[in-house]
Design an enzyme around this catalytic site. Structure first.
Site, PDB file in Angstrom:
ATOM      1  N   THR A  12       7.638  -7.197 -14.439  1.00  0.00           N
ATOM      2  CA  THR A  12       8.550  -8.212 -13.914  1.00  0.00           C
ATOM      3  C   THR A  12       8.546  -8.312 -12.392  1.00  0.00           C
ATOM      4  O   THR A  12       9.038  -9.298 -11.842  1.00  0.00           O
ATOM      5  CB  THR A  12       9.992  -7.936 -14.382  1.00  0.00           C
ATOM      6  OG1 THR A  12      10.385  -6.617 -13.958  1.00  0.00           O
ATOM      7  CG2 THR A  12      10.103  -8.040 -15.893  1.00  0.00           C
ATOM      8  N   GLY A  13       8.013  -7.328 -11.679  1.00  0.00           N
ATOM      9  CA  GLY A  13       7.966  -7.374 -10.219  1.00  0.00           C
ATOM     10  C   GLY A  13       6.874  -8.300  -9.724  1.00  0.00           C
ATOM     11  O   GLY A  13       6.088  -8.855 -10.502  1.00  0.00           O
ATOM     12  N   VAL A  15       4.006  -7.754  -8.020  1.00  0.00           N
ATOM     13  CA  VAL A  15       2.639  -7.351  -8.357  1.00  0.00           C
ATOM     14  C   VAL A  15       2.423  -7.453  -9.859  1.00  0.00           C
ATOM     15  O   VAL A  15       1.368  -7.898 -10.325  1.00  0.00           O
ATOM     16  CB  VAL A  15       2.335  -5.933  -7.840  1.00  0.00           C
ATOM     17  CG1 VAL A  15       0.963  -5.461  -8.323  1.00  0.00           C
ATOM     18  CG2 VAL A  15       2.380  -5.894  -6.319  1.00  0.00           C
ATOM     19  N   SER A  40      15.549  -4.564 -18.261  1.00  0.00           N
ATOM     20  CA  SER A  40      14.767  -5.695 -18.767  1.00  0.00           C
ATOM     21  C   SER A  40      14.380  -5.535 -20.225  1.00  0.00           C
ATOM     22  O   SER A  40      14.016  -6.509 -20.883  1.00  0.00           O
ATOM     23  CB  SER A  40      13.488  -5.865 -17.936  1.00  0.00           C
ATOM     24  OG  SER A  40      13.786  -6.199 -16.602  1.00  0.00           O
ATOM     25  N   ARG A 118      -2.047   8.805  -4.979  1.00  0.00           N
ATOM     26  CA  ARG A 118      -3.215   8.558  -4.128  1.00  0.00           C
ATOM     27  C   ARG A 118      -3.772   9.830  -3.505  1.00  0.00           C
ATOM     28  O   ARG A 118      -4.964   9.898  -3.209  1.00  0.00           O
ATOM     29  CB  ARG A 118      -2.866   7.530  -3.045  1.00  0.00           C
ATOM     30  CG  ARG A 118      -2.746   6.116  -3.596  1.00  0.00           C
ATOM     31  CD  ARG A 118      -2.520   5.092  -2.516  1.00  0.00           C
ATOM     32  NE  ARG A 118      -2.173   3.805  -3.110  1.00  0.00           N
ATOM     33  CZ  ARG A 118      -1.448   2.878  -2.497  1.00  0.00           C
ATOM     34  NH1 ARG A 118      -0.993   3.107  -1.270  1.00  0.00           N
ATOM     35  NH2 ARG A 118      -1.173   1.742  -3.103  1.00  0.00           N
ATOM     36  N   CYS A 158      -2.793  -1.735   0.186  1.00  0.00           N
ATOM     37  CA  CYS A 158      -3.258  -3.123   0.334  1.00  0.00           C
ATOM     38  C   CYS A 158      -3.811  -3.410   1.719  1.00  0.00           C
ATOM     39  O   CYS A 158      -4.793  -4.138   1.868  1.00  0.00           O
ATOM     40  CB  CYS A 158      -2.135  -4.097  -0.010  1.00  0.00           C
ATOM     41  SG  CYS A 158      -0.609  -3.846   0.931  1.00  0.00           S
ATOM     42  N   GLU A 210       3.572   2.978   6.288  1.00  0.00           N
ATOM     43  CA  GLU A 210       2.328   2.211   6.259  1.00  0.00           C
ATOM     44  C   GLU A 210       1.278   2.752   7.236  1.00  0.00           C
ATOM     45  O   GLU A 210       0.084   2.756   6.940  1.00  0.00           O
ATOM     46  CB  GLU A 210       2.627   0.744   6.563  1.00  0.00           C
ATOM     47  CG  GLU A 210       1.585  -0.226   6.074  1.00  0.00           C
ATOM     48  CD  GLU A 210       1.607  -0.436   4.571  1.00  0.00           C
ATOM     49  OE1 GLU A 210       0.734  -1.179   4.084  1.00  0.00           O
ATOM     50  OE2 GLU A 210       2.472   0.122   3.881  1.00  0.00           O
ATOM     51  N   HIS A 251      -3.206 -10.127   4.578  1.00  0.00           N
ATOM     52  CA  HIS A 251      -3.066  -9.125   5.639  1.00  0.00           C
ATOM     53  C   HIS A 251      -4.225  -9.282   6.619  1.00  0.00           C
ATOM     54  O   HIS A 251      -5.405  -9.279   6.218  1.00  0.00           O
ATOM     55  CB  HIS A 251      -3.094  -7.711   5.058  1.00  0.00           C
ATOM     56  CG  HIS A 251      -1.861  -7.327   4.298  1.00  0.00           C
ATOM     57  ND1 HIS A 251      -0.733  -8.110   4.232  1.00  0.00           N
ATOM     58  CD2 HIS A 251      -1.574  -6.205   3.563  1.00  0.00           C
ATOM     59  CE1 HIS A 251       0.191  -7.502   3.495  1.00  0.00           C
ATOM     60  NE2 HIS A 251      -0.302  -6.347   3.080  1.00  0.00           N
TER      61      HIS A 251
END
Length: 359
Positions: A12-13, A15, A40, A118, A158, A210, A251
């Site tokens: 639902t987001g 992405v 949800s 990651r 990203c 970031e 970006h």
């Protein structure tokens, strides 16, 4: 290639919604399950998304009436219907890490858009054209998890897509130092201009976490598989600043680079033009034919004009010129929710499928 049944966890987001669009007509992947948070669960996808649909095009009709399952409580039901899942949940890192590992241990492979794993040493973090050899660590991860099929593979942050693929073909010239400033679209924060009014007529010079990701993740991408783990590279040194700008998607990166052995401008342009990877060799469905695209115009690339190059899966670059402090400087651009997020994860899944990791 046979069809694979897939689930989208965190459907639902923003992405997750992008996954839904990319997978609606995918030739290899058939969406069988949608899952999200408990609030949800039990609703149709149309009801769960409500007025939060982030795109100009409508929700694909096939998804409207699909029931949303609980990502945590309905794992067994999800696993019985899918060959693997895409994960784009909005949880804190510890909760995301635990959830993804729970899926993997339930023999459900996970292709993740999240950052939680990651830097897990035996979890490959893949830009498919750059480091596909890191998939070789998956058997070691399975041994640690005690699984036969289950594993986790992730895509990188990203913003990296706007400069790491451009640096990668230049590593043969001995990159010593890189300075990069990224100008990042609001969709990277899961926002639109309606939900982020503070960005209008504004630049915000801080995006939490970031800059650390931008400096450290390339080292893992350029690392080597040794002893069942990915050992990060020791260089080149990268310093980064990351700003949020009033752009919907795309970006942009201003990049400065110093070399051990300074190449000519022609050598750099040739390295970019000739570069391709396994996705191109394998002709994967989401792979752009020309991954890196150089633009000759002084005022390009521009997010509004160029983010959809290669269906949003190419990286565009321009303004290559010599610099009086560094050796060269240039400007890169990538679509952050396509190449940088859901599209990059779909391409990674295609690579995994082509190499038999879902069999």
């Amino acid at each position: 290639m046979k069809k694979f049944n897939v689930g989208v966890i965190g459907a639902t987001g923003m992405v997750g919604q992008r996954f839904m669009l990319l997978l609606a007509e995918h030739p290899w992947f058939d969406v069988k399950v949608l899952a999200a948070s408990a609030r949800s669960a039990g609703k149709t996808y149309e009801e769960a998304v409500g007025n939060k649909w982030a795109f100009d095009c409508p929700i694909p009709e096939r998804y409207l009436g699909m029931k949303v399952l609980d990502a945590e409580k309905d794992m067994e039901a999800i696993g019985s219907q899918v060959d693997f899942v895409f994960c784009a949940v909005s949880l804190d890192k510890a909760a995301t890490r635990a959830l993804e590992e729970k899926y993997a241990k339930a023999e459900i492979p996970v292709v993740s858009n999240n950052s939680a794993h990651r830097f897990t040493a035996d979890v490959p973090m893949i830009i498919p054209e750059v480091n596909p050899e890191h998939l070789e660590v998956i058997p070691s991860q399975r041994a640690r998890l005690g699984t036969k099929r289950g594993f986790i593979a992730v895509k990188s942050n990203c913003s990296l897509q706007s400069y790491v693929p451009l640096l990668h073909p230049l590593r043969s010239f001995g990159i010593k130092e890189v300075a990069v400033c990224t100008y990042q679209a609001i969709s990277g924060a899961g926002k639109t201009f309606t939900t982020m009014p503070e960005i209008l007529d504004n630049v915000i010079p801080y995006i939490g976490g970031e800059e650390e990701k931008s400096e450290k993740e390339p080292m893992k991408i350029w690392g080597k598989v040794e002893g069942g783990e990915i050992v990060s590279a020791s260089g080149p040194a990268i310093t980064a600043q990351c700003l949020r700008v009033p752009v919907s998607d795309g970006h942009t990166a201003a990049v400065f680079v110093r070399f051990d052995k300074k190449p000519s401008k022609e050598e750099i342009l040739s390295a970019w033009a000739s570069f391709s990877g396994e996705p191109q060799a394998l002709k994967l469905p989401s792979a752009p034919e020309q991954f890196l695209q150089y633009m000759e115009e002084d005022n390009r690339p521009q997010a509004k004009l160029d983010r959809m190059a290669g269906g949003g899966m190419s990286v565009t670059v321009g303004r290559l010129r010599e610099d009086h402090v560094y050796d060269y400087k240039f400007v890169g651009l990538s679509h952050n929710t396509l190449r940088g997020a859901a599209g990059g994860a779909v391409l990674l899944a295609e690579l995994l499928a082509a190499k038999g990791y879902f069999d």
